[in-house]
Design a protein around this motif. Structure first.
Motif, PDB file in Angstrom:
ATOM      1  N   UNK A  93     -33.448  33.379 129.545  1.00 23.67           N
ATOM      2  CA  UNK A  93     -33.106  32.056 129.030  1.00 23.67           C
ATOM      3  C   UNK A  93     -34.288  31.479 128.270  1.00 23.67           C
ATOM      4  N   UNK A  94     -34.005  30.479 127.435  1.00 26.00           N
ATOM      5  CA  UNK A  94     -35.066  29.722 126.785  1.00 26.00           C
ATOM      6  C   UNK A  94     -35.497  28.593 127.714  1.00 26.00           C
ATOM      7  N   UNK A  95     -36.516  27.851 127.309  1.00 29.41           N
ATOM      8  CA  UNK A  95     -36.989  26.724 128.116  1.00 29.41           C
ATOM      9  C   UNK A  95     -35.942  25.618 128.215  1.00 29.41           C
ATOM     10  N   UNK A  96     -34.990  25.599 127.286  1.00 31.84           N
ATOM     11  CA  UNK A  96     -33.903  24.612 127.334  1.00 31.84           C
ATOM     12  C   UNK A  96     -32.647  25.182 127.987  1.00 31.84           C
ATOM     13  N   UNK A  97     -32.799  26.311 128.696  1.00 34.48           N
ATOM     14  CA  UNK A  97     -31.730  26.960 129.462  1.00 34.48           C
ATOM     15  C   UNK A  97     -30.624  27.552 128.592  1.00 34.48           C
ATOM     16  N   UNK A  98     -30.912  27.808 127.324  1.00 34.71           N
ATOM     17  CA  UNK A  98     -29.958  28.520 126.476  1.00 34.71           C
ATOM     18  C   UNK A  98     -30.142  30.024 126.663  1.00 34.71           C
ATOM     19  N   UNK A  99     -29.076  30.784 126.423  1.00 32.89           N
ATOM     20  CA  UNK A  99     -29.161  32.232 126.555  1.00 32.89           C
ATOM     21  C   UNK A  99     -30.116  32.801 125.516  1.00 32.89           C
ATOM     22  N   UNK A 100     -30.985  33.682 125.973  1.00 27.45           N
ATOM     23  CA  UNK A 100     -31.904  34.384 125.078  1.00 27.45           C
ATOM     24  C   UNK A 100     -31.196  35.639 124.577  1.00 27.45           C
ATOM     25  N   UNK A 101     -31.251  35.957 123.269  1.00 24.72           N
ATOM     26  CA  UNK A 101     -30.503  37.110 122.752  1.00 24.72           C
ATOM     27  C   UNK A 101     -31.010  38.426 123.328  1.00 24.72           C
ATOM     28  N   UNK A 102     -30.093  39.320 123.610  1.00 20.03           N
ATOM     29  CA  UNK A 102     -30.434  40.614 124.195  1.00 20.03           C
ATOM     30  C   UNK A 102     -29.993  41.744 123.267  1.00 20.03           C
TER      31      UNK A 102
END
Length: 302
Positions: A93-102
């Motif tokens: 996740x990012x610091x704003x709790x969004x999904x980080x691309x995989x």
């Protein structure tokens, strides 16, 4: 009669604060001199009027970021970016709790594995210089330079929208604005694959746009085709090292298109002159022998 002055809003396209540089559609600050831990880097960015470590939002933005690093010659260090799985192992996740691309085309893809491949102690994301700035997971207490993203993003004009495709003929499917056909029922050499595509009013696919490569990867996962290997319409058979698509246009090189073996592909010299998307290589560009038997990936010819 005196008419009141009508004040209309003024939109400034591409404006960035003085410390920041417009890269793709983001205003970024590259800290190349000081090395900090992941947490320290995030705090440093936040002190710049609420900025944060740069979040990777799309394949296009990722490519713009890597291209800028090479264009500016700031390639001697790796960089922290906004992604971690500190809270739940494997959930990035990012610091704003969004999904980080995989997956492809973001994380380093070798022939035998794809990052993130670290132990539970490796929980933070970096652009890894030794892997041509693909994303890698490392221990968060290590120190690296970092990239900050301006908090208030400027409005941007979208200039790279994929062309609309209303419908595709039988045997083709619309992906990323193109009509593609995955001929999974046969495996042929590269030359034979071109003939098969031409029989269907097409040619081997041209993948010049990184978002298209991303969409192809997502499609293969959804359709459970990740155990298949496909030919693309590119070769350097005419002039070694000069990779061209079948329409004569140049093939994009480096990150984020080409995968890794020992170093970055293409690495097969004169023995491997044709391009493929391989399951073993996580569907990055790979150079292989044209005599291999792979599935044709066709693109409808306009």
């Amino acid at each position: 009669m005196i008419f009141p002055l009508l004040l209309l809003p003024v939109v400034v396209w591409g404006y960035c604060d003085p410390e920041f540089t417009l890269v793709g559609e983001k205003c970024l600050y590259f800290e190349t001199h000081y090395k900090m831990t992941f947490e320290e880097a995030g705090e440093y960015c936040n002190e710049m009027r609420g900025a944060s470590l740069v979040a990777i939002d799309s394949a296009t933005q990722f490519k713009s970021l890597v291209d800028y690093i090479y264009a500016e010659g700031i390639t001697s260090n790796s960089y922290w970016v906004d992604g971690n799985d500190k809270e739940t192992e494997g959930v990035w996740l990012t610091s704003s709790s969004k999904e980080f691309p995989m997956g492809t085309p973001f994380w380093t893809g070798y022939l035998t594995f794809q990052e993130p491949h670290g132990k539970p102690s490796e929980n933070c994301a970096q652009l890894y210089s030794s892997a041509k700035f693909y994303i890698n997971d490392v221990m968060c207490n290590r120190t690296y330079p970092f990239i900050c993203e301006q908090a208030e993003l400027p409005p941007m004009k979208i200039t790279n929208e994929a062309p609309e495709v209303n419908s595709c003929p039988m045997h083709y499917v619309e992906i990323g604005g193109k009509c593609l056909s995955f001929l999974t029922y046969e495996e042929t050499t590269w030359d034979e694959a071109r003939l098969r595509c031409r029989e269907k009013d097409g040619d081997l696919a041209i993948v010049n746009d990184i978002e298209l490569l991303r969409e192809i990867n997502l499609y293969l996962k959804v359709q459970e085709l990740t155990d298949h290997n496909f030919w693309l319409g590119a070769s350097d058979a005419a002039v070694e090292g000069q990779w061209l698509w079948t329409d004569g246009s140049p093939v994009p090189m480096g990150t984020p298109f080409w995968g890794f073996n020992v170093g970055q592909e293409p690495d097969g010299a004169a023995e491997e002159n044709y391009m493929a998307l391989l399951s073993e290589g996580y569907f990055y560009f790979r150079d292989v022998s044209g005599s291999l038997a792979l599935h044709p990936l066709c693109q409808l010819t306009e």
